[in-house]
Design an enzyme around this catalytic site. Sequence first.
Site, PDB file in Angstrom:
ATOM      1  N   ARG A   4      -6.086  14.523  20.097  1.00  0.00           N
ATOM      2  CA  ARG A   4      -4.990  15.381  19.574  1.00  0.00           C
ATOM      3  C   ARG A   4      -5.566  16.605  18.877  1.00  0.00           C
ATOM      4  O   ARG A   4      -5.061  17.712  19.011  1.00  0.00           O
ATOM      5  CB  ARG A   4      -4.132  14.590  18.580  1.00  0.00           C
ATOM      6  CG  ARG A   4      -3.173  13.628  19.253  1.00  0.00           C
ATOM      7  CD  ARG A   4      -2.598  12.657  18.230  1.00  0.00           C
ATOM      8  NE  ARG A   4      -1.828  13.318  17.207  1.00  0.00           N
ATOM      9  CZ  ARG A   4      -1.624  12.815  15.986  1.00  0.00           C
ATOM     10  NH1 ARG A   4      -2.124  11.641  15.653  1.00  0.00           N
ATOM     11  NH2 ARG A   4      -0.890  13.469  15.115  1.00  0.00           N
ATOM     12  N   LYS A   9      -2.073   2.086  11.217  1.00  0.00           N
ATOM     13  CA  LYS A   9      -3.226   1.712  10.385  1.00  0.00           C
ATOM     14  C   LYS A   9      -2.760   0.953   9.143  1.00  0.00           C
ATOM     15  O   LYS A   9      -3.377  -0.029   8.734  1.00  0.00           O
ATOM     16  CB  LYS A   9      -4.013   2.962   9.981  1.00  0.00           C
ATOM     17  CG  LYS A   9      -4.801   3.546  11.160  1.00  0.00           C
ATOM     18  CD  LYS A   9      -5.492   4.839  10.807  1.00  0.00           C
ATOM     19  CE  LYS A   9      -4.526   5.988  10.667  1.00  0.00           C
ATOM     20  NZ  LYS A   9      -5.057   7.323  10.835  1.00  0.00           N
ATOM     21  N   LYS A  10      -1.659   1.408   8.556  1.00  0.00           N
ATOM     22  CA  LYS A  10      -1.149   0.734   7.352  1.00  0.00           C
ATOM     23  C   LYS A  10      -0.621  -0.655   7.719  1.00  0.00           C
ATOM     24  O   LYS A  10      -0.864  -1.626   7.012  1.00  0.00           O
ATOM     25  CB  LYS A  10      -0.042   1.580   6.701  1.00  0.00           C
ATOM     26  CG  LYS A  10      -0.560   2.854   6.071  1.00  0.00           C
ATOM     27  CD  LYS A  10      -1.368   2.567   4.812  1.00  0.00           C
ATOM     28  CE  LYS A  10      -2.281   3.698   4.434  1.00  0.00           C
ATOM     29  NZ  LYS A  10      -3.154   3.399   3.278  1.00  0.00           N
ATOM     30  N   ASP A  28       0.844  -1.193   0.000  1.00  0.00           N
ATOM     31  CA  ASP A  28       0.000   0.000   0.000  1.00  0.00           C
ATOM     32  C   ASP A  28       0.878   1.241   0.000  1.00  0.00           C
ATOM     33  O   ASP A  28       2.108   1.153   0.115  1.00  0.00           O
ATOM     34  CB  ASP A  28      -0.926   0.000   1.229  1.00  0.00           C
ATOM     35  CG  ASP A  28      -2.097   0.963   1.096  1.00  0.00           C
ATOM     36  OD1 ASP A  28      -2.234   1.604   0.038  1.00  0.00           O
ATOM     37  OD2 ASP A  28      -2.875   1.078   2.064  1.00  0.00           O
ATOM     38  N   LYS A  29       0.232   2.386  -0.121  1.00  0.00           N
ATOM     39  CA  LYS A  29       0.956   3.658   0.000  1.00  0.00           C
ATOM     40  C   LYS A  29       0.180   4.577   0.934  1.00  0.00           C
ATOM     41  O   LYS A  29      -1.020   4.376   1.168  1.00  0.00           O
ATOM     42  CB  LYS A  29       1.153   4.309  -1.360  1.00  0.00           C
ATOM     43  CG  LYS A  29      -0.073   4.976  -1.943  1.00  0.00           C
ATOM     44  CD  LYS A  29       0.066   6.453  -2.047  1.00  0.00           C
ATOM     45  CE  LYS A  29      -1.334   7.029  -2.081  1.00  0.00           C
ATOM     46  NZ  LYS A  29      -1.549   8.365  -2.362  1.00  0.00           N
ATOM     47  N   HIS A  30       0.884   5.549   1.474  1.00  0.00           N
ATOM     48  CA  HIS A  30       0.208   6.593   2.248  1.00  0.00           C
ATOM     49  C   HIS A  30       0.731   7.933   1.764  1.00  0.00           C
ATOM     50  O   HIS A  30       1.926   8.089   1.539  1.00  0.00           O
ATOM     51  CB  HIS A  30       0.483   6.451   3.754  1.00  0.00           C
ATOM     52  CG  HIS A  30      -0.154   7.567   4.532  1.00  0.00           C
ATOM     53  ND1 HIS A  30      -1.470   7.524   4.922  1.00  0.00           N
ATOM     54  CD2 HIS A  30       0.316   8.774   4.913  1.00  0.00           C
ATOM     55  CE1 HIS A  30      -1.770   8.663   5.526  1.00  0.00           C
ATOM     56  NE2 HIS A  30      -0.709   9.439   5.539  1.00  0.00           N
ATOM     57  N   SER A  31      -0.175   8.878   1.648  1.00  0.00           N
ATOM     58  CA  SER A  31       0.254  10.242   1.324  1.00  0.00           C
ATOM     59  C   SER A  31      -0.151  11.138   2.483  1.00  0.00           C
ATOM     60  O   SER A  31      -1.232  10.963   3.065  1.00  0.00           O
ATOM     61  CB  SER A  31      -0.428  10.714   0.041  1.00  0.00           C
ATOM     62  OG  SER A  31      -0.375  12.125  -0.015  1.00  0.00           O
ATOM     63  N   SER A  35       0.279   7.058  14.307  1.00  0.00           N
ATOM     64  CA  SER A  35      -1.091   7.109  13.793  1.00  0.00           C
ATOM     65  C   SER A  35      -1.156   6.550  12.369  1.00  0.00           C
ATOM     66  O   SER A  35      -1.980   5.685  12.056  1.00  0.00           O
ATOM     67  CB  SER A  35      -1.560   8.566  13.835  1.00  0.00           C
ATOM     68  OG  SER A  35      -2.748   8.744  13.124  1.00  0.00           O
TER      69      SER A  35
HETATM   70  N1  URA Z   1      -3.124  11.469   9.259  1.00  0.00           N
HETATM   71  C1  URA Z   1      -3.311  10.510  10.192  1.00  0.00           C
HETATM   72  O1  URA Z   1      -3.922   9.481   9.947  1.00  0.00           O
HETATM   73  N2  URA Z   1      -2.770  10.727  11.416  1.00  0.00           N
HETATM   74  C2  URA Z   1      -2.076  11.829  11.739  1.00  0.00           C
HETATM   75  O2  URA Z   1      -1.621  11.939  12.840  1.00  0.00           O
HETATM   76  C3  URA Z   1      -1.904  12.815  10.748  1.00  0.00           C
HETATM   77  C4  URA Z   1      -2.445  12.612   9.507  1.00  0.00           C
END
Ligand code: URA
Length: 439
Positions: A169, A188-189, A81-84, A184
Amino acid sequence: MSDLIQRLCDAIENGQAMDPEDLSTFIQHVAARTLSVEHITQWLRTVHKNGISSKDTVLLTKGMMHSGAVLTWDPERLIADKHSTGGVGDKMSLMLAPALAACGVEVPMLAGRGLGHTGGTIDKLEAIPGFSCELNPAQMQTIVDDVGCCIAAQNEAIAPADGLLYAIRDVTNTVDSIPLITASIVSKKAAEGLKALVLDVKCGRAAFMTTHDDARSLAASMVGAAKGLGIQTIAQITDMNEPIGSNVGNALEILESIEVLNGRGSADTVNLVAMQGGALLMLLGLAKDQHAGEEKIISSLKNGKAALRFERMCVAQGVAKETASQLMASPHAVLPRAKHITHLLVEGDGFVEGIDAMTLAEVARTHGAGRFKLEDTIDAAVGFVLSRSKGDRVITGQDWLEIHHNQPLTEQQNKALMGALTISKRPILPLQRLIEIVE
Ligand code: URA
């Protein structure tokens, strides 16, 4: 409970490692919602103020990952996967997941809704009539088994500790902490059961991280945490001053993505998708190097295989078969359209020095493309189509921006958008999206 929080906070303040058992107990209580907001806030403020070591960041990430369901796959399957970190016109996931699936990689993607001025993949997909992102972990696995990719909204089944930590937060000014952001995002990833991850860390005026140094620190922290959990990871720091590709706004970004999936579309978008996908194919051993990986991704866009995966993913996620095929053939007929399209014209001859993504995002958000409050509804039709980009030669009177809107444009918005385009008399080099790779 006060003793536990005090021990954790004392250790952080003294620059010592947190006791792993205490940390794990804390995360379990956060996930079970059995800790008071005051106690959680005390811990968050202490981390935010003092930071924690990279070793503790890995422990925190791992604990948050295991606070809910973790997808499990046969070890030989190539799950990635990727995260941006979020940008303006950042629609990459819509093309990347099906392109990777077409190249033999499986993608159980979790994605978010729009945050601040940046759009969210889920809001974009929901512009497609019938598309549902509400998938539980078992449904995600079934769709990935069948189609090779799915895109689901983050939910309480996966990493539930993050849901509460993030909410607190948000209201305690503790969002901008590198270890908290890292845990965070990566928890999840990691709960998707990944072998490989590519991180797109945006940098610039329209990004979460505005300076190169901050983007580099976040990239290094996320790469360290993901690798610490056994995931092959690479981060690409990319420019987020200029909007990405030609379209900005939920339905308009689906439109551009379909163009790209059909082998056409903006070169900027194609290059970013290829760069992210190419890195994953290389990490997973499906390409000998980055360049070979990019070629494979581009072929999947040109030969229709990625488009087919996208269409199948739409059907698996609730879109009627006829709607999905019409979407691929004539997306204008399926997607919502704005009542008004206003054209802005270039004033002055020269070369495009820049187009300020942040200004575009702010105006689009005011017109309903994004949210100010969680309960705001999105107007999927609102957005922009850009016909010029950095470095282009322009002359007075040429079209440069289509504004798609349902509400009247104010004088002030018009002025702000005109000011977003800067023109230089001297030639300007085209935009270089990639700034740095962090491994
Ligand atoms: N996106 C997230 O899922 N968590 C963060 O802390 C910041 C951006």
